[in-house]
Design a protein around this motif. Structure first.
Motif: not given
Length: 609
Positions: A250-262
């Protein structure tokens, strides 16, 4: 902005007159060296031609640093909008007042208005936080909503619940239904991001650090946290709490979503949310590894910030310390500001100040503090006609007092968003709508906050309220006729004193009409206090007074009382003057010279100067 209460309406012929309808800068803030413009809307009534000018003065405290004369020649009725360019100093983190006069061809001032602007190299210097939560496909007025936020000088905006899912931000197509059943549009989100950038606002994407909808939990139950009974932690089965340890998928998944948004939507960072509970959980079930969440928030903040900077160097994150938890543990993390969502037991005005002081200390004085203090009285009271009703008026008074308490304590208030919306609930789409008259008042307060920001939220000032008020002879108010203290108690003048590198400020907040000190509670409008004697225990060469409640927020110099016998005790080494009026909030600014003999003598009494 325009302050109608100060207009001498008896001098204006409404049938054949020319007046200033509104005035505001064309952006929420300006970067050093950036060109600025002020937009002035002038209404012409009647058929007679008007010839005159707009006189615009740029001030820092009482010092004029620029002046523009803009000629006018108006025929016919209607509203005309004028964009007036102004030059600003390049000095960083400075607020300025903009005082505007409308004069006719005989050089007579026939109307006045006032606004403010500031120069910031980056928004964390003065994070005036706002929100957006409406992203419907058919929204016709997106630009007007962002322009309204700019008029309040909001320079960083949280895009609340903008995403498809909390675990999968980007939707499969433009039109989608979010996790709460709302119909949203990704194009509307993109349009609002672009508009924020046009007005120099940073756009932060909301993103919970551990929330996931039921379908994700059902597919990945091993990634969830459970309580000691083996029940999955969730908010009413809407959002399930995931494992945020660094080695969790989950840690890698949610940070990956943060990066996509930016990276894909041009957001400027992430508002990292948490729900304030649970404080601990067990991975995969009650017999799994015990996780103390506050040990993992800090690393997650740092890793998120680093990941975002890799794709956008100026990107930043903010983390939500719900009920001030775990503020101390994350204060030194790589977040742009310290953000606290205020809930019980923090229920009184004094608690707001304590939260700000504690956070400033935990951040070593180098991070600004934002309080999300939602005004539930606004949600409970509904407007009834343009003048409102008693319940609404008391809710509006409570809102003013809460905002003043935060501003005067050196903090920032997350309150305003969309088009004159105000947060009254933790679920932002339930925001209250301010009636136009009160929206004008709140604009006046935000103008004031920007104009005097270097005396209100200066990184190099400290709160010395208790020290000064406990030291005999340093400050007296009212000569025994009024109660005053730094405690924020009902029935008193709340007195907050700060020392900066070259100034002292005294904030007077009028709680004399209160029956309680609860901030999130309806209160009556305060009684107007006139001619309040104030005595300083040292001789001050200059003393300035300003208030958002009168005189357009402009600075006025207070003259010492000629009859120094009015001072309590001996008048030697003291300065006495009258505060002409106190409604909600007065700000007294005293420039100081560290080498001044009188201040050295005052310092002998207490080490505060």
């Amino acid at each position: 902005m325009k302050i109608d209460l100060n207009k001498q309406s008896s001098e204006i012929d409404e049938r054949n007159s020319t007046t200033i309808e509104d005035a505001y800068p064309d952006r929420s803030t300006y970067r050093p060296g950036e060109k600025a413009s002020v937009i002035v809307r002038v209404r012409k009534r009647g058929g007679e031609k008007f010839t005159g000018a707009l006189m615009l003065r740029v001030l820092n405290l009482a010092y004029e640093i620029g002046k523009v004369e803009y000629p006018l020649s108006i025929t016919g009725e209607g509203v005309r909008e004028y964009r007036i360019p102004i030059d600003l100093p390049e000095e960083d983190f400075r607020g300025y007042g903009l005082d505007i006069e409308l004069i006719d061809d005989s050089c007579t001032v026939i109307d006045k208005a006032s606004t403010a602007l500031d120069v910031l190299s980056e928004w964390p210097l003065a994070p005036r936080y706002g929100f957006l939560s409406d992203f419907s496909p058919e929204e016709p007025d997106s630009e007007e909503r962002i322009r309204h936020l700019s008029k309040y000088h909001i320079n960083v905006v949280q895009f609340y619940d903008w995403m498809y899912r909390h675990y999968l931000f980007l939707p499969p197509e433009d039109r989608f239904i979010d996790g709460m059943g709302r119909i949203l549009s990704l194009n509307t989100v993109k349009r609002k991001i672009k508009l924020c950038h046009r007005y120099n606002m940073a756009a932060l994407a909301y993103g919970a650090v551990y929330g996931a909808e039921p379908e994700f939990f059902n597919e990945h139950p091993e990634l969830a946290l459970y309580d000691a009974r083996g029940v999955a932690e969730s908010i009413q089965d809407l959002f399930y709490i995931m494992d945020i340890r660094k080695d969790s998928p989950w840690y890698r998944l949610i940070i990956g979503e943060y990066v996509k948004a930016v990276n894909m939507l041009s957001f400027d960072g992430i508002h990292m949310d948490q729900y304030g509970f649970p404080s601990e959980g067990f991975v995969g079930g009650s017999k799994g590894l015990r996780v103390l969440l506050d040990e993992h928030f800090g690393p997650m903040i740092d890793d998120s910030a680093s990941a975002l900077k890799a794709v956008k160097p100026e990107a930043k994150v903010i983390f939500n310390c719900v009920k001030n938890w775990p503020m101390v543990k994350v204060a030194q993390s790589n977040q742009a500001a310290i953000y606290i969502e205020v809930w019980p037991p923090y229920t009184e005005y004094s608690d707001l100040r304590k939260l700000i002081l504690q956070a400033k200390e935990a951040g070593h004085g180098r991070k600004q503090v934002i309080l999300a203090a939602y005004m539930s009285p606004l949600g409970d009271a509904k407007p009834e006609g343009p003048s409102g009703n008693e319940k609404l008026i008391r809710a509006e008074a409570a809102t003013r007092f809460t905002t003043v308490s935060i501003f005067a304590s050196g903090g920032f208030h997350l309150l305003l968003g969309e088009r004159d919306g105000a947060l009254c609930d933790a679920y932002y789409p339930k925001y209250a709508k301010l009636r136009p008259q009160f929206a004008g008042i709140m604009r006046r307060y935000y103008d004031f906050f920007v104009r005097y920001e270097q005396w209100l939220v200066n990184f190099n000032m400290k709160d010395v309220s208790e020290l000064v008020l406990a030291t005999e002879g340093l400050l007296h108010i009212g000569y025994g006729q009024l109660k005053y203290d730094s405690a924020g108690r009902a029935g008193e003048i709340w007195t907050l004193i700060h020392k900066g590198p070259d100034f002292i400020t005294v904030n007077l907040i009028n709680l004399t009409g209160h029956r309680s000190g609860y901030w999130n509670f309806p209160h009556p409008a305060p009684p107007l206090l006139l001619n309040i004697p104030l005595e300083l225990g040292f001789q001050a060469e200059k003393v300035y007074l300003a208030s958002p409640d009168f005189n357009f927020g402009q600075t006025q110099e207070l003259r010492p009382e000629l009859n120094q016998d009015s001072c309590s005790g001996t008048s030697s080494g003291k300065t006495c003057f009258n505060i002409p009026r106190l409604e909600y909030w007065d700000l007294i600014i005293i420039p100081i010279d560290r080498d001044d003999y009188n201040l050295r003598e005052a310092k002998n009494q207490a080490n505060w100067i």
